[in-house]
Design an enzyme around this catalytic site. Structure first.
Site, PDB file in Angstrom:
ATOM      1  N   ASP A  58     -18.627   1.027 -27.414  1.00 55.59           N
ATOM      2  CA  ASP A  58     -19.586  -0.064 -27.655  1.00 55.59           C
ATOM      3  C   ASP A  58     -20.078   0.019 -29.092  1.00 55.59           C
ATOM      4  O   ASP A  58     -21.181   0.462 -29.365  1.00 55.59           O
ATOM      5  CB  ASP A  58     -20.758   0.060 -26.668  1.00 55.59           C
ATOM      6  CG  ASP A  58     -21.786  -1.037 -26.880  1.00 55.59           C
ATOM      7  OD1 ASP A  58     -21.499  -1.981 -27.655  1.00 55.59           O
ATOM      8  OD2 ASP A  58     -22.863  -0.960 -26.276  1.00 55.59           O
ATOM      9  N   LYS A  60     -19.925  -2.732 -31.024  1.00 50.76           N
ATOM     10  CA  LYS A  60     -20.285  -4.117 -31.392  1.00 50.76           C
ATOM     11  C   LYS A  60     -19.756  -4.449 -32.794  1.00 50.76           C
ATOM     12  O   LYS A  60     -20.505  -4.816 -33.696  1.00 50.76           O
ATOM     13  CB  LYS A  60     -21.792  -4.340 -31.291  1.00 50.76           C
ATOM     14  CG  LYS A  60     -22.294  -4.141 -29.870  1.00 50.76           C
ATOM     15  CD  LYS A  60     -23.659  -4.715 -29.643  1.00 50.76           C
ATOM     16  CE  LYS A  60     -24.095  -4.497 -28.214  1.00 50.76           C
ATOM     17  NZ  LYS A  60     -24.332  -3.072 -27.881  1.00 50.76           N
ATOM     18  N   ASP A  63     -17.454  -7.270 -38.489  1.00 49.84           N
ATOM     19  CA  ASP A  63     -17.193  -7.236 -39.938  1.00 49.84           C
ATOM     20  C   ASP A  63     -16.058  -8.214 -40.273  1.00 49.84           C
ATOM     21  O   ASP A  63     -15.628  -8.997 -39.411  1.00 49.84           O
ATOM     22  CB  ASP A  63     -16.864  -5.795 -40.346  1.00 49.84           C
ATOM     23  CG  ASP A  63     -17.407  -5.456 -41.723  1.00 49.84           C
ATOM     24  OD1 ASP A  63     -17.111  -6.218 -42.672  1.00 49.84           O
ATOM     25  OD2 ASP A  63     -18.121  -4.447 -41.844  1.00 49.84           O
TER      26      ASP A  63
HETATM   27  P1  BMP Z   1     -29.936   0.564 -20.274  1.00 48.42           P
HETATM   28  O1  BMP Z   1     -29.408   0.391 -18.842  1.00 48.42           O
HETATM   29  O2  BMP Z   1     -30.479   1.924 -20.532  1.00 48.42           O
HETATM   30  O3  BMP Z   1     -30.866  -0.537 -20.667  1.00 48.42           O
HETATM   31  O4  BMP Z   1     -28.671   0.499 -21.247  1.00 48.42           O
HETATM   32  C1  BMP Z   1     -27.963  -0.674 -21.462  1.00 48.42           C
HETATM   33  C2  BMP Z   1     -26.836  -0.418 -22.434  1.00 48.42           C
HETATM   34  O5  BMP Z   1     -26.154  -1.635 -22.676  1.00 48.42           O
HETATM   35  C3  BMP Z   1     -27.283   0.102 -23.808  1.00 48.42           C
HETATM   36  O6  BMP Z   1     -26.241   0.917 -24.320  1.00 48.42           O
HETATM   37  C4  BMP Z   1     -27.367  -1.159 -24.656  1.00 48.42           C
HETATM   38  O7  BMP Z   1     -27.150  -0.908 -26.013  1.00 48.42           O
HETATM   39  C5  BMP Z   1     -26.225  -1.995 -24.068  1.00 48.42           C
HETATM   40  N1  BMP Z   1     -26.407  -3.449 -24.179  1.00 48.42           N
HETATM   41  C6  BMP Z   1     -27.533  -4.072 -23.673  1.00 48.42           C
HETATM   42  O8  BMP Z   1     -28.427  -3.442 -23.108  1.00 48.42           O
HETATM   43  N2  BMP Z   1     -27.637  -5.424 -23.798  1.00 48.42           N
HETATM   44  C7  BMP Z   1     -26.688  -6.187 -24.408  1.00 48.42           C
HETATM   45  O9  BMP Z   1     -26.848  -7.396 -24.468  1.00 48.42           O
HETATM   46  C8  BMP Z   1     -25.543  -5.559 -24.887  1.00 48.42           C
HETATM   47  C9  BMP Z   1     -25.408  -4.187 -24.771  1.00 48.42           C
HETATM   48  O10 BMP Z   1     -24.330  -3.584 -25.203  1.00 48.42           O
END
Ligand code: BMP
Length: 211
Positions: A58, A60, A63
């Site tokens: 991940d 993202k 570029d």
């Molecule tokens: P958490 O369940 O702790 O909120 O983690 C969610 C994960 O998904 C994190 O790694 C975050 O960076 C990623 N993420 C997100 O939460 N929302 C998005 O829209 C895109 C993501 O990659």
């Protein structure tokens, strides 16, 4: 079956491996991003290889096409199975990520709409729909869409059809697991699992969506 993807945003390398090992029987893939790679290095991929689970980078990626190509080549050479890229940089840049992924027999997912509250400032007004269309036209394997807004997932499903939708935002960000699991191909869960006293048991609880 809806997949359960563990978001392994754990900074300590040993702890990350321990969490991954305890969750492994109950999950379908592990998503690794900057927090873990910047603290542990890309070789964390080797530490997790024995689990034989798909590893999603991940990063993202966002570029110009040539830099995207260099990043994605490094991602797949390190042993990742999939990459997440942004689409707002344009179809040429996003397509480069898809092409590199497919050349390595991997997958590429494009962020269509993010899950945090601020995402509505820019992703609404047709932007997420455009990004979902871009994902389709670039032959991406799927999109990322917000578990915090199930109505938006349904709208984006109309555009991407049978392509995969992976959805973060369940638990810590407020998204409801069962509502979202019915709409997507995979639910991405981080803190609710890895911050639990017993991550393996929590992953098992979340894994009811796999049935
Ligand atoms: P958490 O369940 O702790 O909120 O983690 C969610 C994960 O998904 C994190 O790694 C975050 O960076 C990623 N993420 C997100 O939460 N929302 C998005 O829209 C895109 C993501 O990659």
């Amino acid at each position: 079956m809806t997949e359960l993807i563990l978001s392994l945003d754990v900074l300590d390398r040993k702890e990350a491996v321990k969490v991954a090992e305890s969750c492994a029987p109950f999950i379908d893939a592990i998503k690794i991003g900057y927090p873990l790679v910047l603290s542990s290095g890309l070789s964390i991929v080797e530490d997790l290889a024995d689990l034989a689970l798909p590893l999603i980078a991940d990063f993202k990626v966002a570029d110009i096409p040539n830099t995207n190509r260099l990043i994605c080549e490094a991602v797949f050479s390190a042993g990742f199975d999939a990459v997440i890229a942004h689409g707002f940089v344009g179809a040429d840049a996003a397509r480069t990520c898809v092409e590199v992924a497919h050349r390595h027999s991997g997958a590429a997912y494009i962020v269509a709409e993010m899950s945090h509250p601020g995402a509505t400032e820019f992703f609404h007004g047709g932007v997420a729909e455009n990004l979902a269309e871009l994902a389709v036209s670039c032959r991406a394997d799927g999109i990322i869409a917000p578990a915090t807004r199930p109505d938006r997932i349904s709208r984006l499903r109309e555009i991407v059809g049978s392509k995969a939708i992976y959805s973060p935002g369940v638990g810590a960000q407020g998204g409801d697991l069962d509502t979202v699991a019915r709409l997507v191909d995979g639910v991405i869960v981080g803190r609710s699992i890895y911050e639990a006293e017993n991550p393996g048991a929590e992953a098992e609880r979340f894994s009811r969506i796999r049935r």
